[in-house]
Structures are given as C-alpha cells and as structure tokens.
Design an enzyme around this catalytic site. Structure first.
Site, PDB file in Angstrom:
ATOM      1  N   ALA A  85      59.692 -39.506  17.509  1.00 23.95           N
ATOM      2  CA  ALA A  85      59.309 -39.054  16.170  1.00 23.95           C
ATOM      3  C   ALA A  85      57.973 -39.674  15.788  1.00 23.95           C
ATOM      4  O   ALA A  85      57.562 -40.708  16.325  1.00 23.95           O
ATOM      5  CB  ALA A  85      60.375 -39.426  15.149  1.00 23.95           C
ATOM      6  N   ASP A  86      57.325 -39.022  14.840  1.00 21.64           N
ATOM      7  CA  ASP A  86      56.116 -39.597  14.257  1.00 21.64           C
ATOM      8  C   ASP A  86      56.068 -39.209  12.790  1.00 21.64           C
ATOM      9  O   ASP A  86      56.464 -38.100  12.421  1.00 21.64           O
ATOM     10  CB  ASP A  86      54.856 -39.099  14.977  1.00 21.64           C
ATOM     11  CG  ASP A  86      53.643 -39.924  14.587  1.00 21.64           C
ATOM     12  OD1 ASP A  86      53.605 -41.118  14.932  1.00 21.64           O
ATOM     13  OD2 ASP A  86      52.736 -39.390  13.918  1.00 21.64           O
ATOM     14  N   THR A  87      55.614 -40.135  11.970  1.00 21.44           N
ATOM     15  CA  THR A  87      55.526 -39.907  10.530  1.00 21.44           C
ATOM     16  C   THR A  87      54.119 -40.208  10.057  1.00 21.44           C
ATOM     17  O   THR A  87      53.513 -41.200  10.470  1.00 21.44           O
ATOM     18  CB  THR A  87      56.522 -40.813   9.770  1.00 21.44           C
ATOM     19  OG1 THR A  87      57.853 -40.509  10.193  1.00 21.44           O
ATOM     20  CG2 THR A  87      56.414 -40.611   8.260  1.00 21.44           C
TER      21      THR A  87
END
Length: 206
Positions: A85-87
C-alpha cells in the site's frame, strides 16, 4: 484460481497497517522492502515529473507489490498473497510527503489549516495468478490551527513518519473538523476495500 495460504505477506513498515489487519483478523508475515542504504530503495517513492497524485500513489503501491511478489519467487518462500500500500496527502494538486524537519512539518500544517485536502491510499495485491489494485480517496477538513497548536504538535515525534505531517489516529485527531470517505483509509489501509481485494485474490475470508 489456486488455493492460497490463509496468511498473507505484508510489504509495509507501517504499524498502523498492521493494527488494521489484526483488527479484522487477517494473519500476515512482514516482507519488508529496502527504503535506503548503499544500494538504494527497492522501490523509489520519488514523484516523477508531471505525475498526478492519483497516478503517483497507484504506481508506488503497484511497484511495491510487484517487487515483493518477485522476492517471494526468488527466495522460494511459501506462495501467498502479497499486499502492499501507499498513502499520500494532496492539496491544490501538490503531493505532501513525510516531513524531514520541523520547519517542513510546520509548513505543511499551515497549508492544511482551515482547508480541505485529500488523502489517497492505494492498495495492491499480487499472487502467482492474480494482480489487483484499488485506490481509495477521502477528504479531510482541518479546523483553523493556531501557531501554538502547530508548534506544540511539531515538537513531538508525531508528524515525521506520516504523509502530510499528521496521523488521524493520534493527537492530530483534534485538528480534524470533518471527513468524507474511509477513516481506515486515512490511517493508511482502507479496511473494506482491502478485504474485498484479498477475497478477489483468493484469500479464504469469511
């Protein structure tokens, strides 16, 4: 689709993502990617020239999942679904990353004060016969922050490992007037979308 292990590989260093997976009963083993060192990062988190925030966050999550899935094969590890994931935080089309200094953190919070920004979290799942991805977008409105409140917050360790210099699950919750979207997505892992994606990947979730 082939049956898969009930445990997944989590390609993330985020303690918040671990907490959220545990919250919904998803078992995982950490598969950490290198973020620095003499050979550099396994997956660059640099923004490409002209890259839009949505394209950026999706690319980084996708590349992390693909790299981690390749590691599983090369290291002859047990075949499992890999989750990455990346935010990122964006306002006025600009990407706000993780501040490296107090001055950077203060500048970011001043920019967010009294305004609405977007939090984008992209999740990607890979296995031997599956590759899927979802990007979740939430809107967060900050109240007007006083210089004293910003200075006090930035004197702690809270802002420095978080995109946009804040985390909704910590003391910065007091800054937030309103959210539209996913609370867990703002934390870094939209739980509903994650469960749906892992089911698509073949994970035997109830």
């Amino acid at each position: 689709m082939k049956p898969v292990d009930k445990k997944i590989y989590l390609a993330s260093k985020s303690p918040r993502r671990r907490e959220l997976l545990r919250q919904v009963g998803i078992d995982f083993e950490l598969l950490l990617l290198r973020s620095d060192g003499p050979r550099g990062a396994d997956v660059t988190e640099e923004v490409l020239p002209g890259e839009a925030p949505l394209d950026y966050v999706a690319r980084v999550a996708r590349e992390k999942a693909a790299f981690a899935a390749d590691l599983v094969v090369r290291r002859r590890m047990a075949p499992r679904v890999v989750l990455a994931a990346d935010t990122t935080v964006t306002i006025d089309g600009a990407i706000l990353g993780k501040p490296a200094t107090p001055n950077e953190a203060i500048a970011m919070l001043q920019q967010l004060s009294g305004r609405t920004h977007q939090v984008l979290t992209s999740i990607a799942a890979h296995s031997a016969d599956f590759a899927g991805q979802v990007t979740q977008v939430s809107e967060v409105r900050f109240g007007v922050l006083s210089p004293a409140a910003i200075a006090a917050y930035c004197a702690t360790q809270e802002p420095y490992d978080k995109a946009g210099a804040y985390g909704i699950q910590g003391p910065a919750a007091a800054f937030i007037e309103h959210i539209t979207g996913s609370h867990s997505g703002i934390m870094g892992l939209p739980v509903y979308e994650t469960v749906q994606l892992l089911r698509q990947a073949g994970l035997p979730l109830p």
